[in-house]
Design a protein around this motif. Structure first.
Motif, PDB file in Angstrom:
ATOM      1  N   ASP A 251     -18.358   4.558  67.430  1.00  0.00           N
ATOM      2  CA  ASP A 251     -18.399   5.631  68.431  1.00  0.00           C
ATOM      3  C   ASP A 251     -17.700   6.738  68.006  1.00  0.00           C
ATOM      4  OD1 ASP A 251     -18.525   6.736  71.016  1.00  0.00           O
ATOM      5  OD2 ASP A 251     -16.570   5.886  71.731  1.00  0.00           O
ATOM      6  N   ARG A 252     -18.383   7.543  67.097  1.00  0.00           N
ATOM      7  CA  ARG A 252     -17.895   8.753  66.821  1.00  0.00           C
ATOM      8  C   ARG A 252     -19.229   9.564  66.475  1.00  0.00           C
ATOM      9  NH1 ARG A 252     -17.653   8.064  59.981  1.00  0.00           N
ATOM     10  NH2 ARG A 252     -19.780   7.858  59.690  1.00  0.00           N
ATOM     11  N   SER A 253     -18.803  11.140  66.485  1.00  0.00           N
ATOM     12  CA  SER A 253     -19.756  12.100  66.387  1.00  0.00           C
ATOM     13  C   SER A 253     -19.256  12.892  65.158  1.00  0.00           C
ATOM     14  CB  SER A 253     -19.445  13.104  67.213  1.00  0.00           C
ATOM     15  OG  SER A 253     -20.089  12.223  68.499  1.00  0.00           O
ATOM     16  N   GLU A 254     -20.132  13.125  64.346  1.00  0.00           N
ATOM     17  CA  GLU A 254     -20.016  14.003  63.127  1.00  0.00           C
ATOM     18  C   GLU A 254     -19.967  15.595  63.646  1.00  0.00           C
ATOM     19  OE1 GLU A 254     -22.795  13.307  60.143  1.00  0.00           O
ATOM     20  OE2 GLU A 254     -22.011  11.551  59.547  1.00  0.00           O
ATOM     21  N   LEU A 255     -19.056  16.386  62.774  1.00  0.00           N
ATOM     22  CA  LEU A 255     -18.586  17.632  63.381  1.00  0.00           C
ATOM     23  C   LEU A 255     -19.495  18.844  62.498  1.00  0.00           C
ATOM     24  CD1 LEU A 255     -14.936  17.120  63.800  1.00  0.00           C
ATOM     25  CD2 LEU A 255     -16.794  16.945  65.778  1.00  0.00           C
ATOM     26  N   ASN A 256     -19.750  19.929  63.152  1.00  0.00           N
ATOM     27  CA  ASN A 256     -20.383  20.974  62.343  1.00  0.00           C
ATOM     28  C   ASN A 256     -19.198  22.159  62.402  1.00  0.00           C
ATOM     29  OD1 ASN A 256     -20.667  21.957  64.867  1.00  0.00           O
ATOM     30  ND2 ASN A 256     -22.625  22.766  64.517  1.00  0.00           N
ATOM     31  N   SER A 257     -17.927  21.992  62.900  1.00  0.00           N
ATOM     32  CA  SER A 257     -17.179  22.940  62.931  1.00  0.00           C
ATOM     33  C   SER A 257     -16.540  23.168  61.399  1.00  0.00           C
ATOM     34  CB  SER A 257     -15.905  22.696  63.966  1.00  0.00           C
ATOM     35  OG  SER A 257     -15.377  21.577  63.705  1.00  0.00           O
ATOM     36  N   VAL A 258     -15.883  24.509  61.561  1.00  0.00           N
ATOM     37  CA  VAL A 258     -15.168  25.078  60.389  1.00  0.00           C
ATOM     38  C   VAL A 258     -13.920  25.722  60.855  1.00  0.00           C
ATOM     39  CG1 VAL A 258     -15.261  26.356  58.338  1.00  0.00           C
ATOM     40  CG2 VAL A 258     -17.390  25.362  59.062  1.00  0.00           C
ATOM     41  N   GLU A 259     -12.974  25.518  60.467  1.00  0.00           N
ATOM     42  CA  GLU A 259     -11.769  26.189  60.769  1.00  0.00           C
ATOM     43  C   GLU A 259     -10.846  26.608  59.702  1.00  0.00           C
ATOM     44  OE1 GLU A 259     -11.034  23.684  65.300  1.00  0.00           O
ATOM     45  OE2 GLU A 259      -9.954  23.137  63.367  1.00  0.00           O
ATOM     46  N   ALA A 260     -10.058  27.606  59.849  1.00  0.00           N
ATOM     47  CA  ALA A 260      -9.220  28.032  58.390  1.00  0.00           C
ATOM     48  C   ALA A 260      -7.774  28.189  59.049  1.00  0.00           C
ATOM     49  CB  ALA A 260     -10.003  29.389  58.062  1.00  0.00           C
ATOM     50  N   LEU A 261      -6.951  27.826  58.185  1.00  0.00           N
ATOM     51  CA  LEU A 261      -5.552  28.220  58.657  1.00  0.00           C
ATOM     52  C   LEU A 261      -4.945  29.408  57.737  1.00  0.00           C
ATOM     53  CD1 LEU A 261      -2.747  27.496  59.919  1.00  0.00           C
ATOM     54  CD2 LEU A 261      -2.445  25.774  58.255  1.00  0.00           C
ATOM     55  N   ASP A 262      -4.533  30.561  58.155  1.00  0.00           N
ATOM     56  CA  ASP A 262      -3.999  31.749  57.279  1.00  0.00           C
ATOM     57  C   ASP A 262      -2.652  31.085  57.052  1.00  0.00           C
ATOM     58  OD1 ASP A 262      -2.892  33.850  56.467  1.00  0.00           O
ATOM     59  OD2 ASP A 262      -4.377  35.137  57.560  1.00  0.00           O
ATOM     60  N   MET A 263      -2.241  30.907  55.747  1.00  0.00           N
ATOM     61  CA  MET A 263      -1.050  30.507  55.650  1.00  0.00           C
ATOM     62  C   MET A 263       0.201  31.415  55.516  1.00  0.00           C
ATOM     63  SD  MET A 263      -1.582  27.326  54.880  1.00  0.00           S
ATOM     64  CE  MET A 263      -0.136  27.025  54.058  1.00  0.00           C
ATOM     65  N   ARG A 264      -0.230  32.849  55.554  1.00  0.00           N
ATOM     66  CA  ARG A 264       0.617  33.886  55.824  1.00  0.00           C
ATOM     67  C   ARG A 264       1.371  34.047  57.195  1.00  0.00           C
ATOM     68  NH1 ARG A 264      -3.792  37.803  53.373  1.00  0.00           N
ATOM     69  NH2 ARG A 264      -4.913  36.676  54.616  1.00  0.00           N
ATOM     70  N   ASN A 265       0.426  33.730  57.967  1.00  0.00           N
ATOM     71  CA  ASN A 265       1.058  33.644  59.525  1.00  0.00           C
ATOM     72  C   ASN A 265       0.936  32.381  60.243  1.00  0.00           C
ATOM     73  OD1 ASN A 265      -1.642  33.575  60.240  1.00  0.00           O
ATOM     74  ND2 ASN A 265      -1.905  35.632  60.838  1.00  0.00           N
ATOM     75  N   LEU A 266       0.400  31.324  59.616  1.00  0.00           N
ATOM     76  CA  LEU A 266       0.402  30.187  60.367  1.00  0.00           C
ATOM     77  C   LEU A 266      -0.632  30.136  61.483  1.00  0.00           C
ATOM     78  CD1 LEU A 266       3.556  28.433  59.704  1.00  0.00           C
ATOM     79  CD2 LEU A 266       1.802  28.423  57.961  1.00  0.00           C
ATOM     80  N   GLN A 267      -1.602  30.698  61.609  1.00  0.00           N
ATOM     81  CA  GLN A 267      -2.473  30.940  62.465  1.00  0.00           C
ATOM     82  C   GLN A 267      -4.024  30.297  62.484  1.00  0.00           C
ATOM     83  OE1 GLN A 267      -1.850  31.899  65.713  1.00  0.00           O
ATOM     84  NE2 GLN A 267       0.045  31.717  65.057  1.00  0.00           N
ATOM     85  N   TRP A 268      -4.497  29.393  63.248  1.00  0.00           N
ATOM     86  CA  TRP A 268      -5.784  28.906  62.748  1.00  0.00           C
ATOM     87  C   TRP A 268      -6.914  29.774  63.491  1.00  0.00           C
ATOM     88  CZ3 TRP A 268      -7.094  24.812  60.140  1.00  0.00           C
ATOM     89  CH2 TRP A 268      -6.022  23.918  59.895  1.00  0.00           C
TER      90      TRP A 268
END
Length: 80
Positions: free
Chosen positions: A36-53
């Protein structure tokens, strides 16, 4: 060790790569039950300078356990 902010999208079996002050997290699965799972197509990036996704444009299809590579500042997603 440092505690980082939680990812906006909970996932497992994702791929990640660090490049140019960003941690990129790509694809994966959203459930813990193998049936019971769904594969994802999402892409996220964490900017390590300000710790914002940041949400990036989605992949053309869902991927799980893909390989990632950076070539000439371009992120390539292989397999999955």
């Amino acid at each position: 060790w440092n505690t980082l902010p939680p990812m906006p999208t909970a996932r497992r079996e994702h791929s990640s790569i660090y490049h140019n002050h960003h941690l990129y997290v790509v694809g994966g699965c959203d459930g813990y039950d193998i049936f019971d799972r769904s594969e994802l197509n999402s892409v996220e990036a964490l900017d390590m300078r300000n710790l914002q996704w940041n949400h990036l444009p989605p992949l053309p299809r869902e991927v799980c356990s893909a390989h990632l590579a950076i070539v000439s500042d371009n992120l390539f997603v292989l397999g999955g």
